[in-house]
Write a protein that holds these residues in place. Structure first.
Motif, PDB file in Angstrom:
ATOM      1  N   LYS A 191      33.630  40.666   3.003  1.00  9.24           N
ATOM      2  CA  LYS A 191      32.674  41.779   2.948  1.00  9.24           C
ATOM      3  C   LYS A 191      31.580  41.588   4.000  1.00  9.24           C
ATOM      4  O   LYS A 191      31.132  42.545   4.636  1.00  9.24           O
ATOM      5  CB  LYS A 191      32.024  41.856   1.568  1.00  9.24           C
ATOM      6  CG  LYS A 191      33.008  42.043   0.411  1.00  9.24           C
ATOM      7  CD  LYS A 191      32.247  42.063  -0.907  1.00  9.24           C
ATOM      8  CE  LYS A 191      33.151  42.142  -2.110  1.00  9.24           C
ATOM      9  NZ  LYS A 191      32.419  42.253  -3.366  1.00  9.24           N
ATOM     10  N   TYR A 233      34.068  32.939 -12.419  1.00  8.67           N
ATOM     11  CA  TYR A 233      34.912  34.089 -12.042  1.00  8.67           C
ATOM     12  C   TYR A 233      36.406  33.753 -12.124  1.00  8.67           C
ATOM     13  O   TYR A 233      37.140  34.312 -12.935  1.00  8.67           O
ATOM     14  CB  TYR A 233      34.572  34.555 -10.615  1.00  8.67           C
ATOM     15  CG  TYR A 233      33.162  35.052 -10.482  1.00  8.67           C
ATOM     16  CD1 TYR A 233      32.853  36.388 -10.740  1.00  8.67           C
ATOM     17  CD2 TYR A 233      32.133  34.197 -10.107  1.00  8.67           C
ATOM     18  CE1 TYR A 233      31.554  36.852 -10.633  1.00  8.67           C
ATOM     19  CE2 TYR A 233      30.825  34.650  -9.991  1.00  8.67           C
ATOM     20  CZ  TYR A 233      30.544  35.970 -10.250  1.00  8.67           C
ATOM     21  OH  TYR A 233      29.262  36.425 -10.153  1.00  8.67           O
ATOM     22  N   ASN A 259      35.281  35.290  -1.645  1.00  8.51           N
ATOM     23  CA  ASN A 259      35.580  36.682  -1.280  1.00  8.51           C
ATOM     24  C   ASN A 259      34.484  37.352  -0.464  1.00  8.51           C
ATOM     25  O   ASN A 259      34.734  38.310   0.252  1.00  8.51           O
ATOM     26  CB  ASN A 259      35.911  37.515  -2.540  1.00  8.51           C
ATOM     27  CG  ASN A 259      34.808  37.549  -3.575  1.00  8.51           C
ATOM     28  OD1 ASN A 259      33.889  36.737  -3.556  1.00  8.51           O
ATOM     29  ND2 ASN A 259      34.906  38.484  -4.505  1.00  8.51           N
ATOM     30  N   LYS A 260      33.250  36.839  -0.545  1.00  7.53           N
ATOM     31  CA  LYS A 260      32.165  37.539   0.140  1.00  7.53           C
ATOM     32  C   LYS A 260      32.267  37.442   1.653  1.00  7.53           C
ATOM     33  O   LYS A 260      31.704  38.269   2.366  1.00  7.53           O
ATOM     34  CB  LYS A 260      30.803  37.004  -0.317  1.00  7.53           C
ATOM     35  CG  LYS A 260      30.619  37.023  -1.811  1.00  7.53           C
ATOM     36  CD  LYS A 260      30.910  38.361  -2.432  1.00  7.53           C
ATOM     37  CE  LYS A 260      30.661  38.322  -3.914  1.00  7.53           C
ATOM     38  NZ  LYS A 260      31.650  38.951  -4.724  1.00  7.53           N
ATOM     39  N   THR A 264      36.912  40.563 -11.402  1.00 11.10           N
ATOM     40  CA  THR A 264      36.126  41.713 -10.953  1.00 11.10           C
ATOM     41  C   THR A 264      34.768  41.737 -11.647  1.00 11.10           C
ATOM     42  O   THR A 264      34.658  41.432 -12.832  1.00 11.10           O
ATOM     43  CB  THR A 264      36.935  43.018 -11.152  1.00 11.10           C
ATOM     44  OG1 THR A 264      36.219  44.127 -10.624  1.00 11.10           O
ATOM     45  CG2 THR A 264      37.297  43.280 -12.587  1.00 11.10           C
ATOM     46  N   SER A 265      33.741  42.059 -10.850  1.00 11.42           N
ATOM     47  CA  SER A 265      32.384  42.062 -11.406  1.00 11.42           C
ATOM     48  C   SER A 265      31.578  43.199 -10.781  1.00 11.42           C
ATOM     49  O   SER A 265      31.436  44.261 -11.371  1.00 11.42           O
ATOM     50  CB  SER A 265      31.740  40.703 -11.159  1.00 11.42           C
ATOM     51  OG  SER A 265      30.410  40.705 -11.567  1.00 11.42           O
ATOM     52  N   SER A 266      31.069  42.997  -9.552  1.00 10.32           N
ATOM     53  CA  SER A 266      30.361  44.120  -8.922  1.00 10.32           C
ATOM     54  C   SER A 266      31.347  45.128  -8.350  1.00 10.32           C
ATOM     55  O   SER A 266      30.954  46.232  -7.963  1.00 10.32           O
ATOM     56  CB  SER A 266      29.387  43.620  -7.854  1.00 10.32           C
ATOM     57  OG  SER A 266      30.066  43.059  -6.769  1.00 10.32           O
ATOM     58  N   GLY A 267      32.614  44.769  -8.273  1.00  7.52           N
ATOM     59  CA  GLY A 267      33.674  45.756  -8.067  1.00  7.52           C
ATOM     60  C   GLY A 267      34.198  45.924  -6.649  1.00  7.52           C
ATOM     61  O   GLY A 267      35.256  46.518  -6.447  1.00  7.52           O
ATOM     62  N   GLY A 268      33.479  45.418  -5.657  1.00  8.41           N
ATOM     63  CA  GLY A 268      33.885  45.668  -4.276  1.00  8.41           C
ATOM     64  C   GLY A 268      35.270  45.133  -3.940  1.00  8.41           C
ATOM     65  O   GLY A 268      36.003  45.739  -3.154  1.00  8.41           O
ATOM     66  N   THR A 269      35.623  44.010  -4.549  1.00  7.11           N
ATOM     67  CA  THR A 269      36.920  43.409  -4.255  1.00  7.11           C
ATOM     68  C   THR A 269      38.037  44.306  -4.791  1.00  7.11           C
ATOM     69  O   THR A 269      38.951  44.689  -4.056  1.00  7.11           O
ATOM     70  CB  THR A 269      36.996  42.003  -4.884  1.00  7.11           C
ATOM     71  OG1 THR A 269      35.879  41.254  -4.397  1.00  7.11           O
ATOM     72  CG2 THR A 269      38.289  41.304  -4.534  1.00  7.11           C
ATOM     73  N   ASN A 287      27.617  32.916  -5.714  1.00  7.92           N
ATOM     74  CA  ASN A 287      28.438  32.571  -4.542  1.00  7.92           C
ATOM     75  C   ASN A 287      28.149  33.537  -3.405  1.00  7.92           C
ATOM     76  O   ASN A 287      28.194  33.178  -2.237  1.00  7.92           O
ATOM     77  CB  ASN A 287      29.923  32.669  -4.894  1.00  7.92           C
ATOM     78  CG  ASN A 287      30.264  31.764  -6.048  1.00  7.92           C
ATOM     79  OD1 ASN A 287      30.128  30.555  -5.943  1.00  7.92           O
ATOM     80  ND2 ASN A 287      30.683  32.351  -7.164  1.00  7.92           N
ATOM     81  N   THR A 336      39.267  34.117  -5.534  1.00  9.22           N
ATOM     82  CA  THR A 336      38.106  34.688  -4.841  1.00  9.22           C
ATOM     83  C   THR A 336      37.003  33.660  -4.569  1.00  9.22           C
ATOM     84  O   THR A 336      35.906  34.027  -4.157  1.00  9.22           O
ATOM     85  CB  THR A 336      37.545  35.869  -5.669  1.00  9.22           C
ATOM     86  OG1 THR A 336      37.476  35.456  -7.044  1.00  9.22           O
ATOM     87  CG2 THR A 336      38.437  37.087  -5.545  1.00  9.22           C
ATOM     88  N   GLY A 337      37.294  32.381  -4.804  1.00  6.74           N
ATOM     89  CA  GLY A 337      36.330  31.338  -4.410  1.00  6.74           C
ATOM     90  C   GLY A 337      35.430  30.876  -5.550  1.00  6.74           C
ATOM     91  O   GLY A 337      35.809  30.927  -6.723  1.00  6.74           O
TER      92      GLY A 337
HETATM   93  C1  LIG Z   1      34.019  33.663  -6.929  1.00  5.84           C
HETATM   94  C2  LIG Z   1      33.896  35.116  -7.178  1.00  5.84           C
HETATM   95  N1  LIG Z   1      34.960  35.788  -7.594  1.00  5.84           N
HETATM   96  C3  LIG Z   1      34.908  37.107  -7.866  1.00  5.84           C
HETATM   97  C4  LIG Z   1      33.738  37.822  -7.741  1.00  5.84           C
HETATM   98  C5  LIG Z   1      33.740  39.271  -8.095  1.00  5.84           C
HETATM   99  O1  LIG Z   1      33.919  40.069  -6.978  1.00  5.84           O
HETATM  100  P1  LIG Z   1      33.291  41.518  -6.955  1.00  5.84           P
HETATM  101  O2  LIG Z   1      31.819  41.331  -7.125  1.00  5.84           O
HETATM  102  O3  LIG Z   1      33.677  42.075  -5.640  1.00  5.84           O
HETATM  103  O4  LIG Z   1      33.858  42.279  -8.093  1.00  5.84           O
HETATM  104  C6  LIG Z   1      32.585  37.161  -7.289  1.00  5.84           C
HETATM  105  C7  LIG Z   1      31.336  37.916  -7.179  1.00  5.84           C
HETATM  106  O5  LIG Z   1      30.271  37.457  -7.110  1.00  5.84           O
HETATM  107  C8  LIG Z   1      32.667  35.774  -7.001  1.00  5.84           C
HETATM  108  O6  LIG Z   1      31.586  35.087  -6.585  1.00  5.84           O
END
Ligand SMILES: Cc1ncc(COP(=O)(O)O)c(C=O)c1O
Length: 334
Positions: free
Chosen positions: A52, A285, A48-49, A188-193, A77, A313-314
């Motif tokens: 961004k 993730y 997903n990065k 979802t983690s840092s939230g940007g997605t 990642n 998201t990879g």
């Molecule tokens: C594979 C993967 N999926 C999901 C996420 C979470 O995305 P976000 O940080 O935008 O919430 C990450 C974040 O590092 C990630 O590496």
């Protein structure tokens, strides 16, 4: 509307495929399951990065940066894709990673090295204190470099633009295939997605649900982060949107043993998707988010005629760092 003039570089392979998962659908007895393949975005194995970074790197170049600094876990990642983007643009990458240097550099860490990034080990704290980061940026400036800081996960007002655009991309694909998606499910983690998808849904008129499966944070903390990132993004770009907690569906029921701890639900999800659809998830993730989706299906959250899209998201390079735990996992019967 997401204005065309938002500075953007083309770094990702887009649009990513939207694929049916007929075998998984059958195995779990519906709903109809599809997958959005953001594990195929490119930049050193995808994720997903990349979306961004198209906006973040454009911003870095506009500011005249020559060194990209970012932060993350040892198997980040985000750090790996940032290193790839920096390499592609002829910039230096400095990765500030949590923990101590491990004896074996594998998974994402191996790729960081191949991509030419410098890694500094920052110790065990979950978040590096801002003054320590400021000190490192100052040190680089003193040495004549022009650093640009990309925050954790690339999740700021600039990085979010990548997932607003991703929602536009998905809606175009749905329109083309005559499908209506009732639910999107995403880690979802840092939230940007998730913030980007929710803003994109409001901007472009997606009416289904967007379900975030928290990977590391309890719901309250995540909610605060999501709302403040969404509000900051709307304010920065002049989106006339009101945003609050009700706009974000978050499940924190799948945190298991904590961030990066691989438990039976993640193992089951990884094996099931690999052995039914030939698709690789990651241990941290998407393995956890898919475990959440499987549980929600088993609890009867969705109707059998609904369409649910899992947003991949990879993160697959991290599988190799978990080889000991994953190898000889139980087989899924065909
Ligand atoms: C594979 C993967 N999926 C999901 C996420 C979470 O995305 P976000 O940080 O935008 O919430 C990450 C974040 O590092 C990630 O590496």
């Amino acid at each position: 509307m997401l204005r065309e003039e938002f500075p953007r570089l083309r770094l990702a392979h887009l649009p990513t495929p939207l694929e049916e998962m007929p075998n998984l659908t059958q195995r779990l007895k519906g709903p109809r399951l599809l997958i959005k393949r953001d594990d195929q975005t490119g930049l050193a194995t995808g994720g997903n990065k990349a979306r961004k970074l198209e906006y973040l790197m454009a911003d870095a170049l506009a500011q005249g940066a020559d060194t990209i600094v970012t932060l993350g876990a040892a198997q980040s990642n985000h750090a790996r894709q940032t290193a790839a983007a920096a390499a592609r643009l002829g910039l230096k990458a400095l990765l500030l990673l949590r923990g101590e240097e491990p004896p074996l550099r594998n998974g994402n860490l191996l790729l960081d090295d191949l991509l030419g990034a410098e890694v500094r080990w920052m110790g065990p704290q979950r978040r590096i204190p801002p003054e320590r980061i400021a000190g490192i940026l100052e040190e680089l400036k003193q040495a004549g470099q022009r650093p640009y800081l990309v925050p954790y996960g690339g999740s700021n007002e600039v990085g979010v633009l990548g997932y607003i655009q991703a929602m536009r991309e998905l809606l175009d694909q749905l329109e083309e295939s005559g499908l209506v998606a009732d639910h999107l499910v995403v880690a979802t983690s840092s939230g940007g997605t998730q913030v980007g998808l929710v803003l994109g849904a409001k901007i472009y008129g997606y009416e289904g649900k967007i379900i975030g499966i928290s990977v590391d944070l309890p719901r309250e903390e995540l909610w605060n982060n999501l709302v403040s990132l969404a509000q900051a993004t709307a304010a920065r770009w002049g989106f006339d949107l009101s945003l609050g907690r009700d706009d974000f569906i978050v499940y924190d029921d799948y945190l298991g043993g904590g961030y990066g701890v691989l438990g039976p639900p993640e193992k089951e999800a990884i094996n099931l998707l690999a052995q039914t659809e030939g698709i690789l998830l990651d241990p941290v993730y998407t393995g956890r988010a898919m475990a959440g989706l499987i549980d929600l299906i088993r609890r009867g959250t969705f109707r059998s005629n609904e369409v649910v899209i899992f947003w991949h998201t990879g993160g697959t390079p991290a599988l190799f760092a978990y080889a000991q735990e994953l190898f000889k996992a139980p087989r899924t019967e065909p």
